[in-house]
Design an enzyme around this catalytic site. Structure first.
Site, mmCIF file in Angstrom:
data_model
loop_
_atom_site.group_PDB
_atom_site.id
_atom_site.type_symbol
_atom_site.label_atom_id
_atom_site.label_comp_id
_atom_site.label_asym_id
_atom_site.label_seq_id
_atom_site.Cartn_x
_atom_site.Cartn_y
_atom_site.Cartn_z
ATOM 1 N N ASP A 193 -13.144 61.027 60.813
ATOM 2 C CA ASP A 193 -12.169 60.855 59.735
ATOM 3 C C ASP A 193 -10.893 61.650 59.991
ATOM 4 O O ASP A 193 -10.848 62.856 59.780
ATOM 5 C CB ASP A 193 -12.804 61.285 58.411
ATOM 6 C CG ASP A 193 -11.955 60.893 57.205
ATOM 7 O OD1 ASP A 193 -10.873 60.306 57.403
ATOM 8 O OD2 ASP A 193 -12.384 61.162 56.070
ATOM 9 N N ASP A 208 -5.439 56.528 59.221
ATOM 10 C CA ASP A 208 -6.683 57.107 58.711
ATOM 11 C C ASP A 208 -7.890 56.369 59.266
ATOM 12 O O ASP A 208 -8.156 55.233 58.886
ATOM 13 C CB ASP A 208 -6.669 57.037 57.176
ATOM 14 C CG ASP A 208 -7.878 57.698 56.547
ATOM 15 O OD1 ASP A 208 -8.646 58.363 57.269
ATOM 16 O OD2 ASP A 208 -8.052 57.543 55.326
#
Length: 435
Positions: free
Chosen positions: A80, A289
């Site tokens: 992440d 992201d």
């Protein structure tokens, strides 16, 4: 995974101490260390600092496998770039069958409330940290997809085959809520890779990292450090956006780039560049992201893109007309495609125009088949761009679905993000990793 809460001010003195601490630790990293799932040695060649490699799998989430603790325990972590603090689920529950057993690690050290670490200000800590009954540092992390976890900050040893990283700071989480329990059951935690002082990439001390994601339900590779990629075509770079003044809705440790326009085939959306720029509160930044699956755009831009895509596909696609159906709460443009059809029709490319570079989304990456939903003899596919406004996110978010078969490089020293189209299956072979 984008955090939903406003940015908290950083403790500059603490960050200075931690920067020195992590830089000192980075000098201890092995020269030829490689990171698994599957591991192959990298020949020194022209490497200025030999990289580490992590082989990952993905479906909805990208995951990497490593070991933590003494003796080592295997863990699987979601990759992440939108989060800072890494965490592991530290107890077994019906929703988190994969967990890390801190009680059986001799190197596990919980962080007390009196530690400077507990006073760190990051966007990840959505509430001020607190002391639990044992005087340990207690944190709560919440994300825009309605998930949250809470537990204690701690140190332990993270291992990548011949690499040993003692004293890595992470969250040992014992409770949490999830919007996707099935996916969560496949991982032990999350690896935070943004630019914050507590992120895993900061603690590793490498100047850059890269990854390459293959097609749906496939694999890829994550690499930390400099490496020889003469077989890779030149990357297209766009600078990261930095704002020194703290703003309530601007995440200063995200990988923020400047989106300047979007075009469908050769048609540029008729919108001013100002609509893509952050406003005086910081709302409207563009973040890359890996913890988000699809790409989300602010309402006016999403509406313009939706209308142009509808216009250009009206003769090749049949709209799924159900006003009550919105895929994943933010994607309301869907189509009916005959199940007997082999492949999708030819679709117009969608190009995201960044400052100095352009990312082209084409073919299968434009539509996503909705599992378990059929209408007569048709499957339902949805457009893979969604409306940020419907999620309550004040930002443009470029998800990992649109990064498939692209080499993605995050250059922390030169403050830029680079990418180039490539077959990631071919890239893993070039790097000596078996599929």
């Amino acid at each position: 995974m984008y955090s939903v809460y406003p940015l908290l001010l950083s403790n500059l003195f603490f960050i200075f101490i931690f920067s020195f601490y992590f830089q000192s630790r980075s000098l201890l990293l092995p020269k030829n260390a490689i990171l698994p799932l599957r591991i192959q040695s990298i020949q020194p060649g022209s490497l200025t600092k030999p990289p580490k490699k992590l082989y990952f799998n993905h479906n909805i989430s990208l995951t990497v496998t490593l070991t933590v603790g003494s003796p080592p325990q295997p863990v699987t972590m979601v990759l992440d770039t939108g989060s800072e603090l890494s965490y592991l689920h530290c107890n077994k529950t019906p929703t988190t069958p994969l967990s890390y057993d801190a009680l059986h690690s001799t190197s596990y050290t919980p962080i007390p409330c009196t530690s400077p670490v507990c006073k760190t200000r990051t966007r990840d800590f959505t509430l001020p940290v607190s002391c639990d009954q044992k005087k340990l540092c207690h944190v709560i992390l919440s994300y825009a997809d309605a998930t949250s976890v809470e537990g204690n900050l701690a140190y332990d040893t993270f291992r990548f085959t011949d690499s040993v990283l003692p004293g890595v700071i992470f969250g040992c989480m014992d409770t949490g809520s999830s919007s996707n329990q099935e996916e969560d059951s496949k991982s032990t935690g999350l690896m935070g890779l943004n630019r914050g002082s507590l992120s895993f990439v900061t603690q590793m001390g490498y100047p850059k990292f890269s990854y390459c994601i293959s097609g749906q339900d496939s694999t890829g590779v994550l690499m930390f450090g400099e490496f020889n990629t003469t077989w890779l075509k030149p990357l297209s770079y766009t600078p990261m956006v930095n704002i020194s003044t703290p703003l309530p809705y601007f995440d200063r440790v995200a990988y923020t780039v400047q989106l300047e326009g979007i075009k469908v085939a050769g048609t540029v959306l008729p919108l001013p560049k100002s609509v893509y720029e952050p406003d005086h509160t910081g709302a409207g930044q563009t973040m890359i992201d890996s913890g988000t699956q699809f790409t989300f755009l602010l309402g006016p831009v999403y509406t313009a893109l939706k209308n142009e895509f509808l216009k250009q596909t009206k003769n090749v696609l049949r709209v799924y007309e159900d006003l009550n159906f919105v895929f994943q709460g933010a994607m309301d443009l869907c189509y009916r495609v005959e199940r007997s059809r082999v492949g999708l029709p030819v679709l117009p490319n969608v190009s995201m125009m960044f400052r100095g570079s352009e990312m082209v989304v084409s073919g299968q990456k434009l539509l996503f088949k909705v599992g378990g939903l059929t209408k007569g003899s048709d499957d339902v596919y949805c457009f893979t761009f969604g409306n940020s406004d419907l999620l309550g996110i004040e930002a443009y978010v470029i998800g990992h679905h649109h990064q498939q078969n692209m080499w993605m490089e995050f250059d922390l020293v030169n403050n830029r993000v680079g990418f180039a189209e490539i077959s990631c299956d071919s890239a893993t072979q070039k790097l000596g990793i078996d599929s």
